[in-house]
Design a protein around this motif. Structure first.
Motif, PDB file in Angstrom:
ATOM      1  N   ALA A  34       0.822  -1.212   0.000  1.00  0.00           N
ATOM      2  CA  ALA A  34       0.000   0.000   0.000  1.00  0.00           C
ATOM      3  C   ALA A  34       0.857   1.264   0.000  1.00  0.00           C
ATOM      4  O   ALA A  34       0.342   2.367  -0.214  1.00  0.00           O
ATOM      5  CB  ALA A  34      -0.938   0.011   1.202  1.00  0.00           C
ATOM      6  N   ALA A  35       2.157   1.106   0.205  1.00  0.00           N
ATOM      7  CA  ALA A  35       3.065   2.254   0.129  1.00  0.00           C
ATOM      8  C   ALA A  35       3.001   2.917  -1.246  1.00  0.00           C
ATOM      9  O   ALA A  35       3.254   4.118  -1.375  1.00  0.00           O
ATOM     10  CB  ALA A  35       4.497   1.813   0.432  1.00  0.00           C
ATOM     11  N   LEU A  36       2.653   2.133  -2.281  1.00  0.00           N
ATOM     12  CA  LEU A  36       2.517   2.710  -3.622  1.00  0.00           C
ATOM     13  C   LEU A  36       1.453   3.808  -3.635  1.00  0.00           C
ATOM     14  O   LEU A  36       1.628   4.853  -4.263  1.00  0.00           O
ATOM     15  CB  LEU A  36       2.171   1.614  -4.636  1.00  0.00           C
ATOM     16  N   LEU A  37       0.333   3.564  -2.930  1.00  0.00           N
ATOM     17  CA  LEU A  37      -0.717   4.578  -2.838  1.00  0.00           C
ATOM     18  C   LEU A  37      -0.195   5.821  -2.134  1.00  0.00           C
ATOM     19  O   LEU A  37      -0.506   6.953  -2.526  1.00  0.00           O
ATOM     20  CB  LEU A  37      -1.928   4.023  -2.092  1.00  0.00           C
ATOM     21  N   ALA A  38       0.598   5.610  -1.095  1.00  0.00           N
ATOM     22  CA  ALA A  38       1.134   6.743  -0.346  1.00  0.00           C
ATOM     23  C   ALA A  38       2.019   7.623  -1.239  1.00  0.00           C
ATOM     24  O   ALA A  38       1.964   8.861  -1.161  1.00  0.00           O
ATOM     25  CB  ALA A  38       1.934   6.240   0.857  1.00  0.00           C
ATOM     26  N   ALA A  93      -2.393   3.006   7.673  1.00  0.00           N
ATOM     27  CA  ALA A  93      -0.938   2.923   7.773  1.00  0.00           C
ATOM     28  C   ALA A  93      -0.279   3.534   6.546  1.00  0.00           C
ATOM     29  O   ALA A  93       0.770   4.198   6.641  1.00  0.00           O
ATOM     30  CB  ALA A  93      -0.505   1.472   7.946  1.00  0.00           C
ATOM     31  N   ALA A  94      -0.894   3.307   5.374  1.00  0.00           N
ATOM     32  CA  ALA A  94      -0.348   3.893   4.151  1.00  0.00           C
ATOM     33  C   ALA A  94      -0.405   5.422   4.197  1.00  0.00           C
ATOM     34  O   ALA A  94       0.513   6.104   3.737  1.00  0.00           O
ATOM     35  CB  ALA A  94      -1.115   3.370   2.936  1.00  0.00           C
ATOM     36  N   LEU A  95      -1.483   5.968   4.753  1.00  0.00           N
ATOM     37  CA  LEU A  95      -1.608   7.420   4.843  1.00  0.00           C
ATOM     38  C   LEU A  95      -0.602   7.997   5.845  1.00  0.00           C
ATOM     39  O   LEU A  95       0.001   9.042   5.599  1.00  0.00           O
ATOM     40  CB  LEU A  95      -3.030   7.790   5.247  1.00  0.00           C
ATOM     41  N   SER A  96      -0.408   7.293   6.967  1.00  0.00           N
ATOM     42  CA  SER A  96       0.539   7.778   7.976  1.00  0.00           C
ATOM     43  C   SER A  96       1.965   7.805   7.455  1.00  0.00           C
ATOM     44  O   SER A  96       2.762   8.673   7.826  1.00  0.00           O
ATOM     45  CB  SER A  96       0.468   6.897   9.227  1.00  0.00           C
ATOM     46  N   THR A  97       2.284   6.845   6.585  1.00  0.00           N
ATOM     47  CA  THR A  97       3.669   6.713   6.153  1.00  0.00           C
ATOM     48  C   THR A  97       4.117   7.847   5.239  1.00  0.00           C
ATOM     49  O   THR A  97       5.301   8.031   5.012  1.00  0.00           O
ATOM     50  CB  THR A  97       3.870   5.348   5.446  1.00  0.00           C
ATOM     51  N   ILE A  98       3.163   8.638   4.716  1.00  0.00           N
ATOM     52  CA  ILE A  98       3.529   9.764   3.841  1.00  0.00           C
ATOM     53  C   ILE A  98       4.482  10.709   4.562  1.00  0.00           C
ATOM     54  O   ILE A  98       5.476  11.176   3.987  1.00  0.00           O
ATOM     55  CB  ILE A  98       2.277  10.522   3.370  1.00  0.00           C
ATOM     56  N   ALA A  99       4.199  10.978   5.828  1.00  0.00           N
ATOM     57  CA  ALA A  99       5.032  11.920   6.577  1.00  0.00           C
ATOM     58  C   ALA A  99       6.147  11.236   7.350  1.00  0.00           C
ATOM     59  O   ALA A  99       7.220  11.806   7.531  1.00  0.00           O
ATOM     60  CB  ALA A  99       4.170  12.726   7.548  1.00  0.00           C
TER      61      ALA A  99
END
Length: 561
Positions: A59-63, A214-220
């Motif tokens: 899901a990091a790809l989405l981020a 988790a994917a959204l949090s990883t942006i920052a």
């Protein structure tokens, strides 16, 4: 009280007494593009794919897509600001013009704190990768004493390269950036061609093994904001650009588009290249000291592995050099605002803000002792950096409403792009886990305290505080919503409604901030008149009669008026 909406600032003893007059306008499109790409392609590409995969899996790809879309929106906003008023240190000067000292102080402090952490971050990244051939510099979690010493030497080298002028910086950085683009591009192609396992994306917990939050949090927090943020250095250096009306927006947008494609490719290559046998404990159990170099060695690409080890010195160092240059201009802008001592606007004989370079070097050293690793520094500065994206959107609307921008310095669609940039930036900050966000907010709060000290010790108008009230309310409200929300908070507001509430709150704050800025600038027509004259000179648009008129305007309406 005297209104100090445009604080006095010392400058060279010339007819044009602006501090920027001593800066050399030597940067063309390719130099600005190299500055943007050179900042973005630093240690972020070497580490972010690993930490994003640990936190979010595939899901990091989405981020990366969301982060890239946000950066494109923000870049468009700053592109118009750079066209309208090219100025070194502009990122902290624009809020000074549009809202006054309190807003500029808060944003400038946050930007400085996040920027000044970059050179130690890049130096730590170099040393961490160097552990492959330099035993004893990294213990698997943090730099050792020897590693810290080497990192300090690297930071000193970044300062030295900037000390001798913008031309030396530009020439060296352009060559370095060309190499930095070639190596990660080659890495993507070879890893996908040599060992891509599509099952890694769908198996081992699925596409989002730890949930979409988790994917959204990883942006920052995984270094994505850090990886993209370097594009703003194009704006920081715009005061030294040739023909900034054309070169600044082209360099900004090209930087973002190239890096979105590159980082998506790197993340996909990493996800597919990790041996399936290492995923038995899930993505959060995957760990490498030198991620891409280790994967290349596992796949039998030893020559690529050693190339990456060599590039681990080049890419972070190139980014560190650019950030060292840009953050010196950031301090330069803060000093012009009166937030820092005016002595920090002093330029050396080569037109470089040398005292600002020294200050940043000393403060940067403080990062390496309590946070002696790449990831530990990023986890603290990520949310602070994300917060600094918002202000450009409200400053731009105030610039437009006050008549500072012209028809030929406006981009289409900005009435939609600006609020979208503000709202999405707010969501990225909110999506940061509460455990990390509150630390960032405390650090920003220290900047508010420092501004209060500066305000009390100087003869500043109450209107400076009124112009920044909206931003203080915004920070308090965002902090409360984070504490109540589902991203590490009390879960009193469930997902996705917490994000909906934050988006609505951000949009309301944006409207308030834009109106506040418009009122602030409209009440200061003499400041707008002087800024317009300055902008014409900075862009090289003003003929000789206009230059003479500018001198008359500057004398009639000095910066302290």
């Amino acid at each position: 009280m005297t209104d100090t909406s445009a604080a006095p600032s010392p400058g060279p003893a010339t007819e044009d007494r602006r501090p920027d007059a001593g800066l050399h306008k030597a940067l063309g499109f390719w130099s600005l593009l190299a500055a943007g790409l050179g900042s973005v392609i630093g240690s972020g590409w070497l580490f972010s794919s690993l930490y994003a995969a640990q936190d979010a899996g595939p899901a990091a790809l989405l981020a990366w897509v969301i982060g890239g879309a946000l950066m494109l929106l923000v870049a468009l906003v700053f592109a118009e600001l750079g066209m309208a008023k090219p100025e070194s240190g502009g990122l902290v000067r624009y809020p000074q013009y549009s809202h006054g000292g309190l807003t500029a102080g808060i944003v400038g402090w946050a930007m400085w704190i996040s920027y000044v952490g970059n050179p130690p971050t890049e130096a730590a990244g170099v040393v961490q990768y160097a552990a492959v051939y330099l035993p004893g510099v990294y213990d698997g979690k943090s730099l050792t004493g020897l590693g810290i010493v080497i990192a300090v030497v690297l930071m000193a080298a970044f300062v030295a390269l900037n000390w001798f002028g913008v031309l030396l910086f530009a020439r060296s950085n352009t060559v370095v950036t060309a190499i930095k683009i070639l190596i990660p591009t080659t890495t993507v192609v070879l890893l996908i061609a040599s060992g891509f396992d599509s099952g890694n994306v769908t198996d081992h917990g699925g596409v989002a093994p730890y949930g979409w939050s988790a994917a959204l949090s990883t942006i920052a927090t995984a270094g994505m904001v850090f990886a993209y943020t370097g594009f703003r250095n194009v704006v920081e250096l715009s005061g030294e650009a040739k023909d900034p009306r054309r070169t600044v927006p082209r360099a900004l947008i090209t930087t973002i588009v190239v890096t979105i494609v590159l980082y998506l490719g790197l993340q996909l290559a990493f996800l597919g290249a990790v041996p399936a046998g290492m995923l038995g404990g899930g993505w959060d159990g995957v760990n490498f000291d030198s991620p891409f170099a280790n994967l290349a060695m596992i796949l039998g690409l030893s020559w690529l592995s050693w190339t990456l080890i060599a590039d681990s010195m080049l890419s972070p160092s190139g980014s560190g050099i650019v950030y060292t240059a840009a953050n010196a201009r950031n301090v330069f802008g803060l000093a012009k605002n009166g937030f820092f001592p005016g002595s920090l606007t002093t330029l050396n004989t080569r037109g470089v803000p040398a005292r600002a370079l020294v200050l940043n070097f000393v403060v940067g050293l403080a990062y390496l002792l309590p946070l002696p690793s790449w990831h530990s520094i990023i986890s603290v500065t990520g949310s602070i950096a994300a917060f600094t994206f918002q202000i450009g959107a409200v400053s731009l609307i105030a610039f437009r409403a006050s008549g500072l921008t012209r028809h030929d310095t406006r981009l289409r669609g900005m009435t939609v792009i600006a609020p979208a940039a503000f709202v999405v930036s707010s969501l990225v900050v909110f999506w940061t886990s509460w455990s990390k966000l509150w630390i960032g907010m405390v650090i920003i709060g220290l900047g508010i305290v420092w501004y209060a000290v500066v305000w009390l010790r100087s003869d500043r108008a109450v209107s400076e505080l009124v112009g920044g009230t909206w931003l203080v309310v915004y920070l308090v409200g965002l902090t409360i919503l984070s504490a109540l929300g589902s991203f590490g908070g009390a879960h009193l507001i469930a997902a996705p409604w917490d994000s909906v509430v934050v988006a609505a709150f951000a949009l309301a704050t944006y409207i308030w901030g834009a109106r506040s800025g418009t009122a602030y600038m409209t009440a200061r027509p003499e400041m707008v008149r002087r800024l317009r004259a300055d902008a014409d000179l900075d862009r090289g648009d003003a003929p000789e009669p206009a230059r003479q008129a500018h001198s008359m305007v500057s004398r009639a309406f000095p910066r302290g008026s």
